[in-house]
Design an enzyme around this catalytic site. Sequence first.
Site, short mmCIF file in Angstrom:
data_model
loop_
_atom_site.label_atom_id
_atom_site.label_comp_id
_atom_site.label_asym_id
_atom_site.label_seq_id
_atom_site.Cartn_x
_atom_site.Cartn_y
_atom_site.Cartn_z
N ASP A 149 -5.62 -0.27 1.16
CA ASP A 149 -7.06 -0.25 1.47
C ASP A 149 -7.45 -1.64 1.93
O ASP A 149 -7.47 -2.58 1.12
CB ASP A 149 -7.88 0.10 0.22
CG ASP A 149 -7.94 1.59 -0.05
OD1 ASP A 149 -8.32 2.33 0.87
OD2 ASP A 149 -7.62 2.00 -1.18
N ARG A 157 -7.47 -5.78 -0.25
CA ARG A 157 -6.50 -6.01 -1.33
C ARG A 157 -5.59 -7.19 -1.02
O ARG A 157 -5.25 -7.45 0.13
CB ARG A 157 -5.63 -4.76 -1.54
CG ARG A 157 -6.36 -3.43 -1.59
CD ARG A 157 -7.41 -3.37 -2.68
NE ARG A 157 -7.94 -2.01 -2.80
CZ ARG A 157 -9.10 -1.72 -3.35
NH1 ARG A 157 -9.87 -2.69 -3.84
NH2 ARG A 157 -9.51 -0.46 -3.43
N ARG A 216 -20.00 -1.88 3.15
CA ARG A 216 -18.73 -1.33 3.62
C ARG A 216 -18.95 -0.52 4.89
O ARG A 216 -17.99 -0.24 5.62
CB ARG A 216 -18.10 -0.44 2.56
CG ARG A 216 -17.67 -1.16 1.30
CD ARG A 216 -17.20 -0.16 0.26
NE ARG A 216 -16.03 0.60 0.71
CZ ARG A 216 -15.61 1.72 0.13
NH1 ARG A 216 -16.27 2.24 -0.90
NH2 ARG A 216 -14.54 2.34 0.61
N LYS A 246 -12.50 7.37 7.37
CA LYS A 246 -12.86 7.97 6.08
C LYS A 246 -14.37 7.88 5.85
O LYS A 246 -15.04 7.07 6.48
CB LYS A 246 -12.10 7.28 4.95
CG LYS A 246 -12.40 5.77 4.81
CD LYS A 246 -11.53 5.13 3.76
CE LYS A 246 -11.93 3.68 3.52
NZ LYS A 246 -11.07 3.00 2.55
N HIS A 247 -14.95 8.74 4.98
CA HIS A 247 -14.35 9.80 4.18
C HIS A 247 -14.95 11.11 4.68
O HIS A 247 -16.14 11.36 4.44
CB HIS A 247 -14.67 9.63 2.70
CG HIS A 247 -14.29 8.31 2.11
ND1 HIS A 247 -15.06 7.19 2.21
CD2 HIS A 247 -13.19 7.95 1.40
CE1 HIS A 247 -14.49 6.18 1.57
NE2 HIS A 247 -13.34 6.62 1.07
N HIS A 259 -15.82 7.78 -7.37
CA HIS A 259 -14.94 7.08 -8.29
C HIS A 259 -15.36 7.35 -9.73
O HIS A 259 -14.53 7.30 -10.64
CB HIS A 259 -15.00 5.56 -8.06
CG HIS A 259 -14.36 5.13 -6.78
ND1 HIS A 259 -15.05 5.08 -5.60
CD2 HIS A 259 -13.10 4.71 -6.51
CE1 HIS A 259 -14.25 4.65 -4.63
NE2 HIS A 259 -13.06 4.43 -5.16
N ASP A 336 -8.17 11.45 -0.39
CA ASP A 336 -8.55 10.29 -1.18
C ASP A 336 -7.75 10.35 -2.48
O ASP A 336 -7.07 11.34 -2.78
CB ASP A 336 -10.06 10.30 -1.43
CG ASP A 336 -10.62 8.90 -1.66
OD1 ASP A 336 -9.83 7.97 -1.93
OD2 ASP A 336 -11.85 8.73 -1.58
#
Length: 410
Positions: A149, A157, A216, A246-247, A259, A336
């Site tokens: 990601d 990351r 984002r 996405k998504h 999440h 996902d």
Amino acid sequence: MGQILAGWSAQGQCRGIVGTVFGKNARPAVAAGLLVCPLAAVGCAGVAEGPEVATSTLTVTRTHTTTAPPPVPPAPSAADRVPEDLRQKVASLMVVGVSNYDQARFALDQGVGGLIIPSWADPALLTEEGRNINALRAEYGRPFSVAVDFEGGRVQRHTQVFGEWMPPRGLAHQPDGVIRGTGYDIGRSLRAHGVNVDYAPLLDLDVASLDIVGDRSFGTDPGEVARVAGLFAQGLVDAGVTPTFKHFPGHGRASGDTHLALAVTPVLADLEALDMLPYATVLRRHPGASVMMGHVIVPGLGGGDVPSSLNPEAYRILREGDYPGGVPFDGVIVTDDLSGMRGITDYRPTPDAVRDAIASGADQALWSSGADIPLIIDGVTAAVLAGAIPAERIDAAAERTQRQLIAVGL
């Protein structure tokens, strides 16, 4: 004095070599005459007579043998690269989280087709010579995907390895060259460390002030989001990395963060009128990209309150382009995270979710925990043998994943 003169036919092809020896009183006209005289008329009238001239000819025929190089076998097609064994074929559809080199080797030993590097992974998996992703590629000698990601901003990351970039919202206000160049720079950094899939860019619209979306997102306007996302995606492609939009079918107006809990969107018609619109543009321009299927529940999408990642109707709509401006999509659809998000784990345990996602239309089932790999592969294989998942569904998914690997040179 001696000279070697080459003789040529009227068609311009070499027929042999004429060796001519001239006496010490030979006049230049003799040599000149031979230069313009055809090979078949070495003694022709064009040669001036002269005293003490001795002429001899020697004709040597050369045979040129040309050996054709051996034919180069055609590169294996995507279908040729699909494993024949059913369990191995099923395993090739799995994308699992790994934290270190030993976990990665275990996953690959099970035949998984993809790894994801989560935020908690040991950075040595990316950097340690002989025990990193690039070493695994050399060791196993078979193609597999490695994903991360990396959107920029809040979701990037291992920045100590890959570097840091501005949030997507800030990037959206930059010139086109900067947007595409940022995608390229990120892609170059990922690819250098063995990563060939980026789970970015985000197409969700920031129209409901959801914290999980926020900066984002590239913005609120579907056309502008599609434009910026397309530029960023092209930069990744330029660097040899597969982008992932996405998504789907759209998280921007969900009731919450998947999440943390199950989340519901507006009705399907509302998503078609707004949230899906960026997909129509970017998938027309980037048919080789991936699409990540979200976990949102969409009222009116098939029967019951089923998260989209387990909903066959969500996959059908995407495959057929059955939404305003949509185009049929034959690229890889990846779920996902099926293990680290309560929007799916509150609905179904991970082994069942993996099985049902693939049965519903996913080409790759992703779970970041990397737990229970043999158990999950066996469960999906058993479902195929029992007829609960058509064998053709597995074949099509496996071929798409191989086609995507070929597209980035793996």
